[in-house]
Write an enzyme that holds these catalytic residues in place. Structure first.
Site, PDB file in Angstrom:
ATOM      1  N   ASP A 195      67.654 102.603  72.654  1.00  0.00           N
ATOM      2  CA  ASP A 195      66.899 101.426  73.571  1.00  0.00           C
ATOM      3  C   ASP A 195      67.588 100.292  73.692  1.00  0.00           C
ATOM      4  O   ASP A 195      68.660  99.824  72.659  1.00  0.00           O
ATOM      5  CB  ASP A 195      65.463 101.402  72.754  1.00  0.00           C
ATOM      6  CG  ASP A 195      64.299 100.657  73.862  1.00  0.00           C
ATOM      7  OD1 ASP A 195      63.509 101.694  74.021  1.00  0.00           O
ATOM      8  OD2 ASP A 195      64.365  99.664  74.495  1.00  0.00           O
ATOM      9  N   GLY A 228      59.796 103.255  73.869  1.00  0.00           N
ATOM     10  CA  GLY A 228      58.785 103.056  74.719  1.00  0.00           C
ATOM     11  C   GLY A 228      57.478 104.173  74.615  1.00  0.00           C
ATOM     12  O   GLY A 228      57.463 104.885  73.375  1.00  0.00           O
ATOM     13  N   TYR A 248      58.781  99.388  92.382  1.00  0.00           N
ATOM     14  CA  TYR A 248      58.957 100.436  91.398  1.00  0.00           C
ATOM     15  C   TYR A 248      58.789 101.804  92.099  1.00  0.00           C
ATOM     16  O   TYR A 248      59.819 102.568  91.690  1.00  0.00           O
ATOM     17  CB  TYR A 248      57.687 100.346  90.347  1.00  0.00           C
ATOM     18  CG  TYR A 248      57.591 101.425  89.418  1.00  0.00           C
ATOM     19  CD1 TYR A 248      58.634 101.436  88.444  1.00  0.00           C
ATOM     20  CD2 TYR A 248      56.695 102.322  89.564  1.00  0.00           C
ATOM     21  CE1 TYR A 248      58.270 102.637  87.323  1.00  0.00           C
ATOM     22  CE2 TYR A 248      56.391 103.490  88.639  1.00  0.00           C
ATOM     23  CZ  TYR A 248      57.342 103.380  87.646  1.00  0.00           C
ATOM     24  OH  TYR A 248      57.030 104.463  86.787  1.00  0.00           O
TER      25      TYR A 248
END
Ligand code: NAD
Ligand code: SER
Length: 328
Positions: free
Chosen positions: A49, A26, A156
């Site tokens: 990942d 990322g 989030y």
């Protein structure tokens, strides 16, 4: 939430054990793994990942494992077989993607850190797990301090508050040394931004260089805390290098301040350097998430406890971004 079995001193992973980075392909992982490998040697840092990104250098250069952070057995095997002593846990679903799919966001963000902390308890690992400015909600002051209320209105943000609480619980109950920073919006050029609300501050550079124009998804007066990636990586490693006895109750989520600017100020600063660059502002649903976050954060606790100080301002960040992208 926790049944404490004991309250030992914070445990340190023995030197010589390897580092596992989750979510390594990322935005942050792409820079962090490179710096960790420069410091500790390529073979000492295992990138992992849930996906493979075609052409990403970590698939070829150095150890890479396909690993979902929701796969506790798989993580256990990587930790044991790889001789891991520290996890940098970056795997997450960011705000914009998370608000579209809140169940996935909860599952990955809360499930992921839970597995990592369980692993740390079992194998005596040190952990770095980032938090976010998204822990703050509309009731926090626009200059949020370390102790401002944490009432996020995004899923989030809730998962990041839960992550901080879990980290504090595993420290208090099991002595797990888990540290974190409430990153501002991070601006970098090596990897694309990963589905957050602050992505406009990265996308604008690509659009400026490729098309000379950007359609920005927040209002021009939107002001948010931001930081250039080099400052963020330095903050991360400085925090992990800090002696445990210097860290107080904020260890799971320190405010760190970088740069605070409006979307208009960012566009103007780029336009000063790219002839003819124009920016339109067409706010979408992400405006609401941005509006719920502070304009800036007070980081005096991080300054006092581990000597944090940002180096990049708006001009030097814009110069670094344009130079990095032009070279890549
Ligand atoms: P990103 O979206 O760019 O990268 C996250 C990575 O996690 C991706 O490569 C993705 O494939 C991986 N991932 C997703 N689900 C996974 C799973 N189940 N198992 C393993 N990997 C999985 O995010 P980033 O910007 O690099 O953020 C890293 C961390 O920093 C996150 O915790 C994020 O909340 C936090 N953070 C980032 C910013 C920012 O501006 N980038 C700001 C504040 C906090
Ligand atoms: N930059 C992140 C996001 O926008 C904040 O954690 O989701």
């Amino acid at each position: 939430m926790f049944k404490c079995r004991l309250m030992p001193a914070s445990r340190m992973a023995p030197p010589g054990r390897r580092i596992l980075v989750t979510g390594a392909l990322g935005q942050i992982g792409t820079d962090l793994v490179e710096e960790l490998r420069a410091r500790h040697g390529t073979a000492s840092v295992i990138a992992s990942d849930v996906r493979e990104v075609p052409g990403h250098p970590f698939l070829e250069d150095g150890p890479f494992r396909l690993l979902s952070v929701l796969d506790g057995d798989g993580m256990d095997a990587v930790v044991r077989e790889g001789g891991v002593g520290t996890i940098y846990h970056l795997a997450a679903i960011l705000s914009a993607t998370g608000e579209k799919n809140p169940n996935l966001c909860r599952r990955v963000n809360v499930g992921g850190i839970t597995n990592v902390l369980e692993m740390a308890m079992k194998h005596d690992l040190r952990v770095y797990a980032p938090s976010s400015i998204a822990v703050f909600g509309p009731d926090a002051p626009k200059l949020s301090t370390q102790d401002s209320p944490l009432n996020p209105t995004t899923t989030y943000g809730e998962t990041k508050c839960t992550g901080e609480a879990l980290a504090r619980g595993y420290l208090d109950c099991f002595g797990v040394d888990c540290r974190g920073i409430r990153y501002p919006g991070l601006i970098s050029w090596k990897a694309p931004a990963g589905g957050g609300t602050t992505d406009y501050a990265v996308e604008i550079f690509h659009a400026a260089l490729e098309k000379g124009h950007y359609e920005c998804f927040v209002r021009p007066d939107t002001r948010l805390p931001m930081m250039y990636i080099d400052d963020a990586i330095r903050a991360t490693l400085d925090l992990m290098d800090a002696p445990p006895e210097s860290l107080g109750n904020s260890r799971a989520g320190y405010n760190v301040s970088g740069i605070s600017f409006t979307a208009q100020e960012l566009a103007d600063t780029i336009a000063e350097r790219i002839d003819g660059f124009t920016c339109d502002f067409v706010p979408d649903v992400r405006q609401k998430y941005a509006d719920s976050w502070p304009d800036a954060v007070d980081d005096s606790v991080a300054q006092d406890e581990w000597g944090w100080k940002a180096e990049y301002d708006l001009d030097s960040m814009v110069d670094a971004m344009l130079e990095g992208l032009s070279r890549s």
